[in-house]
Structure formats: structure tokens, C-alpha cells
Design a protein around this motif. Structure first.
Motif, PDB file in Angstrom:
ATOM      1  N   GLY A 126      29.349 -72.973 -50.601  1.00  0.00           N
ATOM      2  CA  GLY A 126      29.276 -72.390 -49.265  1.00  0.00           C
ATOM      3  C   GLY A 126      28.242 -73.074 -48.397  1.00  0.00           C
ATOM      4  N   PHE A 127      27.077 -73.371 -48.982  1.00  0.00           N
ATOM      5  CA  PHE A 127      26.043 -74.067 -48.226  1.00  0.00           C
ATOM      6  C   PHE A 127      26.539 -75.429 -47.770  1.00  0.00           C
ATOM      7  N   GLN A 128      27.279 -76.134 -48.630  1.00  0.00           N
ATOM      8  CA  GLN A 128      27.742 -77.472 -48.284  1.00  0.00           C
ATOM      9  C   GLN A 128      28.780 -77.441 -47.155  1.00  0.00           C
ATOM     10  N   ILE A 129      29.627 -76.423 -47.132  1.00  0.00           N
ATOM     11  CA  ILE A 129      30.577 -76.289 -46.023  1.00  0.00           C
ATOM     12  C   ILE A 129      29.833 -75.916 -44.745  1.00  0.00           C
ATOM     13  N   ALA A 130      28.936 -74.949 -44.850  1.00  0.00           N
ATOM     14  CA  ALA A 130      28.207 -74.466 -43.675  1.00  0.00           C
ATOM     15  C   ALA A 130      27.285 -75.526 -43.093  1.00  0.00           C
ATOM     16  N   GLU A 131      26.733 -76.387 -43.936  1.00  0.00           N
ATOM     17  CA  GLU A 131      25.798 -77.402 -43.455  1.00  0.00           C
ATOM     18  C   GLU A 131      26.468 -78.362 -42.482  1.00  0.00           C
ATOM     19  N   ALA A 132      27.717 -78.734 -42.757  1.00  0.00           N
ATOM     20  CA  ALA A 132      28.434 -79.624 -41.842  1.00  0.00           C
ATOM     21  C   ALA A 132      28.592 -78.969 -40.470  1.00  0.00           C
ATOM     22  N   ILE A 133      28.858 -77.670 -40.457  1.00  0.00           N
ATOM     23  CA  ILE A 133      29.024 -76.949 -39.195  1.00  0.00           C
ATOM     24  C   ILE A 133      27.688 -76.876 -38.453  1.00  0.00           C
ATOM     25  N   ARG A 134      26.618 -76.596 -39.178  1.00  0.00           N
ATOM     26  CA  ARG A 134      25.300 -76.489 -38.543  1.00  0.00           C
ATOM     27  C   ARG A 134      24.847 -77.820 -37.948  1.00  0.00           C
ATOM     28  N   VAL A 135      25.032 -78.902 -38.707  1.00  0.00           N
ATOM     29  CA  VAL A 135      24.544 -80.211 -38.268  1.00  0.00           C
ATOM     30  C   VAL A 135      25.294 -80.688 -37.032  1.00  0.00           C
ATOM     31  N   HIS A 136      26.619 -80.526 -37.032  1.00  0.00           N
ATOM     32  CA  HIS A 136      27.423 -81.087 -35.943  1.00  0.00           C
ATOM     33  C   HIS A 136      27.526 -80.165 -34.735  1.00  0.00           C
ATOM     34  N   GLU A 137      27.408 -78.865 -34.937  1.00  0.00           N
ATOM     35  CA  GLU A 137      27.633 -77.947 -33.828  1.00  0.00           C
ATOM     36  C   GLU A 137      26.376 -77.181 -33.418  1.00  0.00           C
ATOM     37  N   GLY A 138      25.306 -77.318 -34.188  1.00  0.00           N
ATOM     38  CA  GLY A 138      24.039 -76.719 -33.802  1.00  0.00           C
ATOM     39  C   GLY A 138      24.024 -75.201 -33.799  1.00  0.00           C
ATOM     40  N   VAL A 139      24.873 -74.561 -34.591  1.00  0.00           N
ATOM     41  CA  VAL A 139      24.900 -73.099 -34.651  1.00  0.00           C
ATOM     42  C   VAL A 139      23.886 -72.601 -35.677  1.00  0.00           C
ATOM     43  N   GLY A 140      23.585 -71.306 -35.643  1.00  0.00           N
ATOM     44  CA  GLY A 140      22.639 -70.717 -36.579  1.00  0.00           C
ATOM     45  C   GLY A 140      23.229 -70.537 -37.968  1.00  0.00           C
ATOM     46  N   ARG A 141      22.373 -70.219 -38.917  1.00  0.00           N
ATOM     47  CA  ARG A 141      22.808 -70.082 -40.308  1.00  0.00           C
ATOM     48  C   ARG A 141      23.834 -68.966 -40.491  1.00  0.00           C
ATOM     49  N   ARG A 142      23.623 -67.856 -39.785  1.00  0.00           N
ATOM     50  CA  ARG A 142      24.539 -66.731 -39.962  1.00  0.00           C
ATOM     51  C   ARG A 142      25.949 -67.090 -39.483  1.00  0.00           C
ATOM     52  N   GLU A 143      26.052 -67.701 -38.305  1.00  0.00           N
ATOM     53  CA  GLU A 143      27.372 -68.081 -37.798  1.00  0.00           C
ATOM     54  C   GLU A 143      28.011 -69.149 -38.677  1.00  0.00           C
ATOM     55  N   ALA A 144      27.219 -70.129 -39.128  1.00  0.00           N
ATOM     56  CA  ALA A 144      27.758 -71.180 -39.994  1.00  0.00           C
ATOM     57  C   ALA A 144      28.270 -70.585 -41.303  1.00  0.00           C
ATOM     58  N   ARG A 145      27.533 -69.610 -41.840  1.00  0.00           N
ATOM     59  CA  ARG A 145      27.975 -68.966 -43.086  1.00  0.00           C
ATOM     60  C   ARG A 145      29.293 -68.225 -42.866  1.00  0.00           C
ATOM     61  N   ALA A 146      29.378 -67.482 -41.762  1.00  0.00           N
ATOM     62  CA  ALA A 146      30.601 -66.721 -41.486  1.00  0.00           C
ATOM     63  C   ALA A 146      31.800 -67.656 -41.349  1.00  0.00           C
ATOM     64  N   ARG A 147      31.611 -68.770 -40.673  1.00  0.00           N
ATOM     65  CA  ARG A 147      32.714 -69.714 -40.508  1.00  0.00           C
ATOM     66  C   ARG A 147      33.069 -70.379 -41.823  1.00  0.00           C
ATOM     67  N   ALA A 148      32.069 -70.645 -42.680  1.00  0.00           N
ATOM     68  CA  ALA A 148      32.348 -71.235 -43.992  1.00  0.00           C
ATOM     69  C   ALA A 148      33.150 -70.275 -44.858  1.00  0.00           C
ATOM     70  N   VAL A 149      32.791 -68.986 -44.833  1.00  0.00           N
ATOM     71  CA  VAL A 149      33.540 -67.987 -45.603  1.00  0.00           C
ATOM     72  C   VAL A 149      34.970 -67.900 -45.096  1.00  0.00           C
ATOM     73  N   GLU A 150      35.141 -67.953 -43.771  1.00  0.00           N
ATOM     74  CA  GLU A 150      36.486 -67.924 -43.185  1.00  0.00           C
ATOM     75  C   GLU A 150      37.305 -69.139 -43.637  1.00  0.00           C
ATOM     76  N   LEU A 151      36.677 -70.317 -43.652  1.00  0.00           N
ATOM     77  CA  LEU A 151      37.372 -71.517 -44.109  1.00  0.00           C
ATOM     78  C   LEU A 151      37.768 -71.404 -45.578  1.00  0.00           C
ATOM     79  N   MET A 152      36.885 -70.855 -46.397  1.00  0.00           N
ATOM     80  CA  MET A 152      37.206 -70.680 -47.810  1.00  0.00           C
ATOM     81  C   MET A 152      38.396 -69.745 -47.981  1.00  0.00           C
ATOM     82  N   ALA A 153      38.472 -68.730 -47.148  1.00  0.00           N
ATOM     83  CA  ALA A 153      39.621 -67.824 -47.204  1.00  0.00           C
ATOM     84  C   ALA A 153      40.898 -68.541 -46.774  1.00  0.00           C
ATOM     85  N   ARG A 154      40.804 -69.403 -45.761  1.00  0.00           N
ATOM     86  CA  ARG A 154      41.979 -70.101 -45.249  1.00  0.00           C
ATOM     87  C   ARG A 154      42.548 -71.092 -46.262  1.00  0.00           C
TER      88      ARG A 154
END
Length: 342
Positions: A126-154
Motif C-alpha cells: 500500500g505504501f508503494q502504491i500511495a508513494e507514487a501518488i504522493r510524489v507526482h500529485e503532491g497530495v497528503g498521506r491520507r488521500e494517497a492512502r485512500a486512493r491506493a486502497v481504491e486502486l487495490m480494490a479495482r
């Protein structure tokens, strides 16, 4: 450009005369970093919006190293890359490193062959998925985590909120590949490069992985460069196919045309060696001999020592990848004889 790039709008991804030379690690001073052998010999191909191009060939033919070169992942100390790689008309091989990094992940992403090696074993998936979102889009940890969980579900990872905290070794091979797909698709890239995405998976899991990939691409409109040795997978997935042999592309064609009427003897040999559901074991016709190693190409056509149609020009003159009717390209002196055309 050997007729590779079509007239009209520029392709989404345009690779022209790509070469890759391996460099020697041994020695010192002037002997260090010398050319140890060319493994990709001036290949050219393009990828249009939403298209799937399958790059097919035997192990060691240069498919994966070509993808690494396109992604800018080859170290200057171990390989020298030449030619041109353009994304939406922007040259990537001559761009500054920070510009290439900005494109990588957000615009061009890659699914690697061995997910266990590609994932960091010390970090949760989860951290590895969320890290890509944080680095490229500059979002906070909570939003990056939520999007990573959503991607894992997809990508159909069960109980993604709990599995977010698991490390790669706790996933099966098929589940790790789903994690890789989630990482690659996290930023909605225009171009997705999938390097043998179903290798070492059983056929049921292979079908699930390709189904997930197709669903996500349909949502995002991503183009796909599929690197594979599986002719069956390419037949059901690709719009066009490029056949690679000994670091050269020897044939390109729309998928149905290539499978129905191959114009290069190597392509014809590959298709003859594919098992068929109603066939017998003795119906298979293997391609005789073995491909040459890096730096050991014969003169003339690289396939001529194994070719049943070889003649004198084949041993002395290398055929160029040239256009033939029906939007096809072939590097053969006698393509019509291969096809059986009069």
C-alpha cells in the motif's frame, strides 16, 4: 524511417532507430565502459492513442531491454542507448533527467515481468502504491492512502484496506502482479508498457490479469505496448504485432493479417511451432537451430542460417524493414515466397 511512422497526426509514442549497446564493466581507464555487444539493432515502431502493439520474440531477442530503454531505465555505466524515443513529439533520450522522471509514471508506466523483484520487500504494498501518488500529485498521506486502497480494490485484491499493510512476500504471484498493475495505473498514464505480465502464472490467473488490465485501459484510454513470447496472448489482445529476432524487428502487421499470412520465414516458423487444440504432437514444426548471441550476428540477414528459403543474397545483404501491401512491413528479400503468393 523505413516507412514506420504513418502520415498524419504524430503517434503517441514514436521509437525510431533505437539501438542498445551493453558496456563492459571490467577493466580500468580507457578500457572501462567499452562496447561489449549490440543487443538492439536500430528498431523502429510507433504506438497510437488507445492502441495495443505486441512485441513478440524468443527470450534474449532484446524485447525487454528495448522497453527499459524506452522508459529511460538503463544505466549509463552499463548500456549506451541511441536513436530516438518521442512521447507526443517530445524527445525523451535527449531530455533532462528531471523531465524524463516527470513523464515516467504519470504519462508512461511499466508493469515489470517479475513483480517480486520489482516491489521493495521492506515496504508495504500500500505504501508503494500511495508513494507514487504522493510524489507526482503532491497530495497528503491520507488521500494517497485512500486512493491506493481504491486502486487495490479495482484490481480485485480482496479486503484491500487490510492488505494495504502487507509486504510483498505475503501475496501470491497473481496478487503481486495485481499490485504492479495498480501502481502502473495509479496516475492514469497514456502509455502502458507490460513486460511479460503473465509469465509464471497459471492460465486461469493469466486470464484474470489480462481482464483486469483491459478493464482499466478501457477506463483510461491508455495505449499498450505488450512484450510477450505468447502468440496466443498477442492474438487475443493486440491490434498490431511486431516480430523481433536477434535485436531486429523483422515483421510488423495488423494482427489478423500477420497470423493469416506471415511474410517473414521466422514469423511463419513461430506460428508453425504453436500447439493447436486439435493437433497432434508431431504436427509441431520447431524452428531449427538457435538465435545468435550478442555481437555474433552473421553477415546478411540475421535469420538466414536458420531459414529454409535462404539464398545467396540472404547471406551477404541485410534486408531493410520495408513496406509491403496491406499496411505491413517486412525485412525479407523474398516475402511473397514465404506467403505463398504467386
Amino acid at each position: 524511417m523505413n516507412g514506420i511512422t504513418p502520415a498524419g497526426p504524430a503517434p503517441l509514442l514514436d521509437v525510431e532507430d533505437l539501438t542498445v549497446d551493453l558496456l563492459s564493466r571490467g577493466g580500468s581507464g580507457r578500457s572501462a565502459g567499452r562496447n561489449a555487444g549490440r543487443i538492439v539493432h536500430g528498431i523502429s515502431f510507433h504506438l497510437d492513442e488507445g492502441e495495443t502493439l505486441a512485441l513478440i520474440g524468443e527470450s534474449g531477442c532484446g524485447k525487454s531491454i528495448s522497453a527499459m530503454a524506452v522508459m529511460g531505465l538503463l544505466s549509463d555505466g552499463t548500456a549506451r542507448v541511441g536513436g530516438s524515443v518521442r512521447y507526443r513529439g517530445v524527445g525523451l533520450l535527449t531530455a533532462a533527467p528531471d523531465q524524463v522522471r516527470a513523464k515516467r509514471g504519470r504519462h508512461i508506466a511499466m508493469i515489470f515481468q517479475d513483480a517480486l523483484s520489482a516491489l521493495n520487500p521492506t515496504l508495504t504494498v500500500g505504501f508503494q502504491i500511495a508513494e507514487a501518488i504522493r510524489v507526482h500529485e503532491g497530495v497528503g498521506r491520507r488521500e494517497a492512502r485512500a486512493r491506493a486502497v481504491e486502486l487495490m480494490a479495482r484490481v480485485r485484491i480482496p479486503d484491500p484496506a487490510r492488505r494495504y499493510r502487507d509486504h510483498p512476500h505475503r501475496f501470491s504471484g497473481g496478487m503481486r502482479q495485481r499490485v504492479m498493475i495498480a501502481m502502473a495505473m495509479a496516475l492514469g498514464p497514456d502509455v502502458l508498457i507490460a513486460d511479460e505480465p503473465t509469465t509464471a502464472l497459471d492460465v486461469t490467473v493469466q486470464a484474470q490479469i489480462m481482464e483486469i488490465l483491459a478493464e482499466l485501459r478501457a477506463e483510461t484510454g491508455s495505449a499498450l505496448l505488450l512484450i510477450t513470447h505468447d502468440l496466443g496472448l498477442a492474438a487475443t489482445t493486440a491490434d498490431r504485432v511486431a516480430i523481433m529476432y536477434a535485436g531486429h524487428i523483422v515483421e510488423q502487421a495488423p494482427v489478423q493479417d500477420l497470423y493469416d499470412h506471415p511474410l517473414h520465414p521466422y514469423t511463419k516458423g513461430l506460428l508453425a511451432a504453436v500447439p493447436r487444440l486439435r493437433g497432434q504432437a508431431d504436427d509441431l514444426t520447431p524452428v531449427p537451430g538457435a538465435p545468435p548471441g550478442p555481437g555474433l550476428l552473421p553477415p546478411g540477414c540475421p535469420f538466414h542460417p536458420r531459414c529454409p528459403n535462404a539464398r545467396e543474397p540472404c547471406a551477404t545483404r541485410r534486408p531493410e524493414l520495408s513496406p509491403v501491401p496491406s499496411a505491413r512491413l517486412v525485412a525479407c528479400h523474398y516475402p511473397l515466397e514465404v506467403s505463398g503468393a504467386p
